[in-house]
Motif scaffolding. Structure first.
Motif, PDB file in Angstrom:
ATOM      1  N   UNK A   1      69.499  32.418  32.130  1.00 27.74           N
ATOM      2  CA  UNK A   1      68.689  31.663  31.172  1.00 27.74           C
ATOM      3  C   UNK A   1      69.109  32.049  29.756  1.00 27.74           C
ATOM      4  N   UNK A   2      69.407  31.054  28.898  1.00 26.35           N
ATOM      5  CA  UNK A   2      69.933  31.365  27.551  1.00 26.35           C
ATOM      6  C   UNK A   2      69.006  32.167  26.655  1.00 26.35           C
ATOM      7  N   UNK A   3      67.756  32.356  27.055  1.00 26.82           N
ATOM      8  CA  UNK A   3      66.849  33.185  26.251  1.00 26.82           C
ATOM      9  C   UNK A   3      67.053  34.670  26.524  1.00 26.82           C
ATOM     10  N   UNK A   4      67.783  35.000  27.583  1.00 27.11           N
ATOM     11  CA  UNK A   4      68.039  36.389  27.934  1.00 27.11           C
ATOM     12  C   UNK A   4      69.300  36.884  27.238  1.00 27.11           C
ATOM     13  N   UNK A   5      69.541  38.198  27.350  1.00 29.24           N
ATOM     14  CA  UNK A   5      70.786  38.746  26.797  1.00 29.24           C
ATOM     15  C   UNK A   5      71.644  39.333  27.911  1.00 29.24           C
ATOM     16  N   UNK A   6      71.498  38.785  29.135  1.00 31.79           N
ATOM     17  CA  UNK A   6      72.521  39.093  30.135  1.00 31.79           C
ATOM     18  C   UNK A   6      73.812  38.452  29.647  1.00 31.79           C
ATOM     19  N   UNK A   7      74.940  38.968  30.095  1.00 29.68           N
ATOM     20  CA  UNK A   7      76.210  38.406  29.634  1.00 29.68           C
ATOM     21  C   UNK A   7      76.374  36.966  30.113  1.00 29.68           C
ATOM     22  N   UNK A   8      75.894  36.668  31.316  1.00 23.44           N
ATOM     23  CA  UNK A   8      76.000  35.292  31.801  1.00 23.44           C
ATOM     24  C   UNK A   8      75.104  34.363  30.981  1.00 23.44           C
ATOM     25  N   UNK A   9      73.959  34.868  30.516  1.00 21.00           N
ATOM     26  CA  UNK A   9      73.072  34.067  29.676  1.00 21.00           C
ATOM     27  C   UNK A   9      73.696  33.823  28.298  1.00 21.00           C
ATOM     28  N   UNK A  10      74.282  34.863  27.726  1.00 19.41           N
ATOM     29  CA  UNK A  10      74.945  34.706  26.430  1.00 19.41           C
ATOM     30  C   UNK A  10      76.117  33.737  26.537  1.00 19.41           C
TER      31      UNK A  10
END
Length: 555
Positions: A288-297
């Motif tokens: 989810x783009x609200x997170x700061x996982x690398x996949x989200x970023x």
């Protein structure tokens, strides 16, 4: 010699230089050792880039190794996501992909070796009893009543543990070190436990599993790691790390060096909290783009280059500190501003009708893609009688110093003509539905017209040719003003973390954009085509970052 540049090195590089000068190692070998129990986040990027960067700087090797010694929470899905993230960051591990579980045999033999040396014993204490025997920070622990079992009995019991003769949790193998040590990690720590769990890599081959503090130094030693770079919470574990590699008599034991973790303000990085958000459906998965996982970023539109720039600005330190999230946003702006075309998109459209423009006529105007980078060239944009502008660019009764469109005022349509507002129409609620203007054909952009000037320039799209799009605007998922956590430990969620705008319009050229493509939308920010939900029929744009920044870099 006086003109030679002084090269500043961080403390880790200074340690490495010392070790190489003293001949402790012939090659620098580093690794990134994630446990596959979740997706990587921005904090992991620091470790990846640091370890890879050191190996590259010293002409050494870099390993990606999964510390998969705890099958309870580990999944193949997490393994695959981590591999993708490391590759995306550009940390090249070539064919140097390893799994701790591949070394279970060597770890078992290492445990047997410790038993034979009188350095390990099988213990029957329950977990609660073991906590009682362990002592406190101010009081020494007590020896287990099973500590003095003979080597022969320990070897027999440990083999029977491996063979599955004992229930889960009934016995453990403990290192025999010092129950009076001031370091709690050295008080006869558990190094193996009985646990019947199916492992993602080894299946049901094993019913005993090594503990992390025992397995990790063995993995490093087997792979020939020279410098085991880890975060500060492992500093107190270093004596145990050194004890394991020393007692197992590895010829060139790795050196553990700790550095400070990176904490970002007002974001969630803890895996258990992210997992809770995912499991409760509060976010759209780990990416989810609200997170700061690398996949989200990555999904949101951040680039590897921006992450690297951010890590270089943060640097490597020995003391923990927090970094403002605005610094990360600054880095993505800096990376994209000269690379991306500046296009026009209308997020809250209201129709403009140019009453003196011929009906059915269309002309194509030349628009530069990026005024700061001529190499990006230009494009042709259609112009006609009916346009869309953003609702905020028109006011019926504007305040002073409002230079956009209002009755009687003249503005420039970006890359097009001067237009003057003459009238407007509202619905029964007083909401403006149409704006009526006239244009001056002498004022075409690029024509050299100097007859008069206007103070306002607004962006637009041609209504019949514009592509409808869904645009998603993001804020931090936690409420920054109230803090990340409530008093009860729950997350302080921001109700405005996601705003979905369904009826937006973008330039027709953007209809060809592919998932992952990114652009700057004039006055709105940088946007990326969503890689998960966007389709040719329903294009979805994620706002990567707005154009305004609260971060000011040190010059």
């Amino acid at each position: 010699m006086e003109n030679e540049a002084v090269v500043s090195k961080n403390f880790i590089e200074q340690f490495i230089d010392e070790d190489l000068a003293e001949g402790k190692y012939t090659e620098v070998v580093t690794r990134f050792p994630p446990e596959p129990n979740g997706y990587l986040h921005i904090g992991h990027a620091k470790s990846i880039l640091l370890n890879y960067g050191l190996a590259k700087k010293y002409g050494g090797r870099f390993n990606l190794r999964f510390d998969d010694t705890n099958p309870t929470k580990e999944k193949t899905e997490f393994v695959e996501s981590i591999i993708a993230d490391v590759k995306w960051l550009g940390a090249d591990f070539e064919d140097r992909l390893f799994f701790a579980s591949d070394y279970f045999g060597e770890m078992y033999e290492g445990a047997v070796k410790l038993i034979k040396k009188g350095k390990a014993f099988v213990c029957d204490l329950t977990a609660e009893e073991m906590r009682t025997y362990r002592g406190t920070l101010t009081e020494p622990g007590k020896n287990s009543p099973y500590r003095d079992r003979s080597i022969e009995e320990n070897l027999d019991l440990f083999e029977r543990m491996k063979n599955g003769e004992f229930p889960d949790g009934s016995k453990v193998l403990r290192a025999k070190i010092d129950m009076a040590s001031p370091n709690m990690n050295m008080r006869d720590p558990v190094i193996y436990r009985v646990a019947r769990m199916t492992h993602h890599n080894t299946g049901d081959k094993w019913c005993i599993y090594p503990m992390y503090d025992f397995a990790h130094p063995i993995e490093d030693a087997i792979e020939g790691i020279s410098h085991s770079i880890c975060t500060l919470e492992f500093e107190d574990h270093r004596p145990l790390y050194d004890w394991v590699v020393r007692e197992l008599e590895y010829e060139m034991p790795p050196r553990q060096i700790e550095f400070a973790k990176m904490y970002l303000t007002s974001v969630i990085t803890g895996k258990r909290y992210i997992k809770r958000l995912v499991d409760q459906g509060i976010v759209d998965g780990w990416d989810d783009p609200r997170l700061v996982t690398l996949s989200a970023l990555r999904r949101r539109g951040f680039t590897p280059e921006s992450i690297k720039m951010f890590m270089e600005m943060v640097g490597v330190a020995k003391a923990n500190s927090s970094v403002d999230y605005a610094m990360l946003e600054y880095c993505i702006r800096e990376d994209l501003k000269l690379k991306k075309a500046r296009m026009m998109a209308v997020l809250d459209p209201v129709k403009v009708i140019i009453t003196n423009y011929e009906e059915g006529k269309v002309e194509y105007l030349d628009a530069p893609n990026n005024l700061e980078n001529e190499e990006l060239g230009s494009r042709q944009i259609p112009f006609c009688r009916e346009l869309y502008i953003d609702r905020e660019d028109f006011m019926i009764d504007p305040p002073k110093k409002y230079f956009r469109m209002f009755p009687g005022n003249e503005v420039r349509l970006m890359n097009a003509y001067f237009v003057k507002c003459n009238d407007y129409k509202v619905d029964e609620n007083g909401k403006v539905t149409e704006i009526y203007c006239t244009y001056d054909p002498e004022t075409k952009s690029g024509s050299g017209f100097t007859g008069r000037k206007v103070k306002g320039t607004i962006h637009w799209v041609a209504a019949p040719y514009a592509k409808k799009a869904e645009i998603r605007l993001y804020e931090n998922i936690v409420d920054e003003e109230k803090g990340v956590y409530n008093e009860d430990g729950s997350l302080n969620l921001n109700p405005n973390s996601l705003t979905v705008l369904k009826d937006c319009y973008v330039e027709p050229a953007l209809a060809e954009a592919k998932p992952g493509d990114s652009f700057q939308f004039v006055r709105q920010g940088f946007f990326c085509v969503d890689t998960k939900d966007s389709t040719p029929e329903n294009i979805v744009y994620n706002r990567i970052v707005s154009l305004k920044s609260s971060f000011k870099p040190n010059k």
